[in-house]
Enzyme design. Structure first.
Site, PDB file in Angstrom:
ATOM      1  N   CYS A 186     -53.386 -65.645   6.593  1.00 16.46           N
ATOM      2  CA  CYS A 186     -53.717 -65.154   5.243  1.00 16.46           C
ATOM      3  C   CYS A 186     -55.226 -64.944   5.221  1.00 16.46           C
ATOM      4  O   CYS A 186     -55.960 -65.653   4.535  1.00 16.46           O
ATOM      5  CB  CYS A 186     -53.301 -66.154   4.169  1.00 16.46           C
ATOM      6  SG  CYS A 186     -51.563 -66.625   4.177  1.00 16.46           S
ATOM      7  N   ALA A 187     -55.713 -63.956   5.979  1.00 20.21           N
ATOM      8  CA  ALA A 187     -57.111 -63.950   6.411  1.00 20.21           C
ATOM      9  C   ALA A 187     -58.110 -63.369   5.421  1.00 20.21           C
ATOM     10  O   ALA A 187     -59.293 -63.718   5.485  1.00 20.21           O
ATOM     11  CB  ALA A 187     -57.225 -63.204   7.738  1.00 20.21           C
ATOM     12  N   PRO A 189     -60.731 -62.570   2.566  1.00 19.32           N
ATOM     13  CA  PRO A 189     -61.546 -61.433   3.027  1.00 19.32           C
ATOM     14  C   PRO A 189     -62.111 -61.571   4.431  1.00 19.32           C
ATOM     15  O   PRO A 189     -62.848 -60.699   4.883  1.00 19.32           O
ATOM     16  CB  PRO A 189     -62.675 -61.404   1.992  1.00 19.32           C
ATOM     17  CG  PRO A 189     -62.859 -62.835   1.622  1.00 19.32           C
ATOM     18  CD  PRO A 189     -61.470 -63.435   1.625  1.00 19.32           C
ATOM     19  N   GLY A 191     -63.737 -64.568   5.816  1.00 18.16           N
ATOM     20  CA  GLY A 191     -64.813 -65.515   6.049  1.00 18.16           C
ATOM     21  C   GLY A 191     -64.495 -66.544   7.116  1.00 18.16           C
ATOM     22  O   GLY A 191     -65.301 -66.803   8.016  1.00 18.16           O
ATOM     23  N   ASP A 236     -47.018 -59.675   7.071  1.00 16.32           N
ATOM     24  CA  ASP A 236     -46.618 -60.710   6.129  1.00 16.32           C
ATOM     25  C   ASP A 236     -46.634 -62.066   6.827  1.00 16.32           C
ATOM     26  O   ASP A 236     -45.950 -62.255   7.842  1.00 16.32           O
ATOM     27  CB  ASP A 236     -45.213 -60.388   5.603  1.00 16.32           C
ATOM     28  CG  ASP A 236     -44.783 -61.299   4.462  1.00 16.32           C
ATOM     29  OD1 ASP A 236     -45.484 -62.306   4.196  1.00 16.32           O
ATOM     30  OD2 ASP A 236     -43.747 -61.005   3.843  1.00 16.32           O
ATOM     31  N   ASP A 253     -54.720 -70.410   5.168  1.00 16.93           N
ATOM     32  CA  ASP A 253     -55.599 -70.506   3.999  1.00 16.93           C
ATOM     33  C   ASP A 253     -54.843 -69.817   2.869  1.00 16.93           C
ATOM     34  O   ASP A 253     -55.050 -68.652   2.565  1.00 16.93           O
ATOM     35  CB  ASP A 253     -56.930 -69.819   4.298  1.00 16.93           C
ATOM     36  CG  ASP A 253     -57.947 -70.007   3.194  1.00 16.93           C
ATOM     37  OD1 ASP A 253     -58.023 -71.112   2.633  1.00 16.93           O
ATOM     38  OD2 ASP A 253     -58.666 -69.039   2.873  1.00 16.93           O
ATOM     39  N   CYS A 306     -58.184 -73.401  -2.119  1.00 15.91           N
ATOM     40  CA  CYS A 306     -59.375 -73.572  -2.958  1.00 15.91           C
ATOM     41  C   CYS A 306     -58.952 -73.922  -4.384  1.00 15.91           C
ATOM     42  O   CYS A 306     -59.307 -73.232  -5.336  1.00 15.91           O
ATOM     43  CB  CYS A 306     -60.244 -72.320  -2.923  1.00 15.91           C
ATOM     44  SG  CYS A 306     -59.385 -70.796  -3.382  1.00 15.91           S
TER      45      CYS A 306
END
Length: 383
Positions: A186-187, A189, A191, A236, A253, A306
């Site tokens: 789930c890369a 943007p 970082g 996906d 992530d 997050c």
């Protein structure tokens, strides 16, 4: 915005074509993001003195003036006159009257807010949820810290990334040998993917949305990474087109409620809904199940979010440990005369300022003036 775009996407675009100098851009940024953070409190102040409903443009002007008076501590004459001049002509008299009354209130001492939801400027459900999940004192401190403007942290490669996210990236790298193969499912943007690749590892970065995958590729190029170092694909994470048991580490992530990054995404507090948390927890479990199959024997699985909710942090970490144990049990052939498969080991989580949270660790915004973040890691047994 009325079109539903996020402020952190729209504002930089507008400022880039505005012709404003650096000082005025900084002022516009603080005013825009500050008004969005303190929207509920601003509306309460305006509502004290405005008679009847205000049209959206007039209300927006009054909010901006109130924010300058209460939170930016701008001189009353400057804040009132500048805001009135910028307001639509039809509403200038109203804006002037409202802001003069707000100014008088500020002169009399600290504003007496009616309740914590207005004072902190969050939806009531966010305050209630985090108070339940973290405890009232920690929740109040976290919410207050997320009302402050974030600091800017720039890596050596020029990429701007919050220290909390950098800590997760370092945690992944600590589990690796030189030149390891890593999947970030789930890369966007990008970082964490660019950080890991920049440490000499080979990274395959996936994102389900083509536009977001393109952003990862742009950031990879901007940080000087070639496709042999960081390969990007639109895919996906629930059905990643990657070889099973092939990766030295897999990072999930995961999409989350984002309640740990509300200082950096000022309008997210008004977009989030109570039902999002349970819905996202289901998605997070599905992503983790798919990711576990990609981990090579002896490799690591790292989950990060997050946010600060118990369902997406502590409970997800505990579920992941239990899920790994169930996978080992399911892989064992009861008819075979062989020892039971070893369970996945829980990786030692980051230390202070992170605090232990079940098998993982939680970084509260007030602990080190960072985003709020949770991380947990497991290592697959070699046999």
């Amino acid at each position: 915005t009325e079109g539903g775009e996020r402020a952190n996407i729209v504002l930089p675009r507008l400022l880039s074509s505005s012709g404003l100098d650096e000082r005025d851009r900084a002022f516009a940024t603080e005013l825009t993001y500050g008004c969005l953070r303190m929207l509920r409190a601003c509306d309460w102040l305006v509502g004290l003195f405005a008679k009847g409903d205000l049209d959206p443009e007039v209300r927006a002007a009054a909010r901006c003036g109130a924010y300058q008076l209460v939170w930016m501590r701008a001189p009353a004459y400057a804040a009132v006159s500048a805001t009135v001049a910028a307001a639509p002509a039809r509403g200038r008299a109203v804006v002037n009257a409202v802001l003069r009354r707000v100014s008088e209130m500020v002169e009399q001492g600290p504003v007496r807010w009616p309740n914590p939801g207005v004072a902190l400027s969050y939806p009531d459900w966010v305050i209630a949820r985090l108070s339940r999940d973290l405890g009232p004192a920690k929740a109040a401190a976290a919410l207050a810290r997320m009302n402050e403007a974030p600091t800017v942290s720039v890596r050596e490669d020029g990429y701007t990334q919050d220290p909390a996210s950098q800590a997760v990236s370092r945690f992944v790298c600590e589990q690796l040998r030189p030149g390891s193969l890593v999947a970030d499912v789930c890369a966007a943007p990008g970082g964490k993917a660019t950080y890991v690749a920049g440490q000499g590892h080979r990274v395959v970065a996936l994102d389900i949305a083509g536009q977001r995958a393109g952003l990862v590729a742009e950031n990879a190029a901007r940080t000087g990474l070639g496709p042999d170092q960081l390969a990007v694909a639109v895919a996906d994470g629930l059905a990643p087109p990657l070889r099973h048991a092939a990766f030295d580490a897999v990072l999930v992530d995961a999409p989350c409620s984002g309640l740990g990054v509300l200082r950096r995404r000022p309008d997210a507090r008004w977009r989030a809904q109570p039902g999002d948390i349970d819905r996202l927890a289901v998605l997070q479990r599905r992503l983790l199940r798919a990711a576990m199959a990609l981990v090579a024997p002896g490799g690591a699985l790292v989950y990060s979010v997050c946010t600060l909710t118990r369902a997406e942090t502590l409970e997800m970490g505990e579920w992941l440990v239990q899920c790994s144990a169930e996978l080992c049990a399911a892989a064992q052939d009861p008819r075979a005369d062989q020892p039971a498969l070893a369970k996945w080991d829980v990786l030692a989580p980051p230390g202070a300022p992170w605090e232990r949270c079940g098998p993982g660790a939680l970084l509260l915004p007030q602990a080190a003036s960072t985003d709020g973040m949770f991380v947990v890691g497991l290592r697959r047994p070699r046999a």
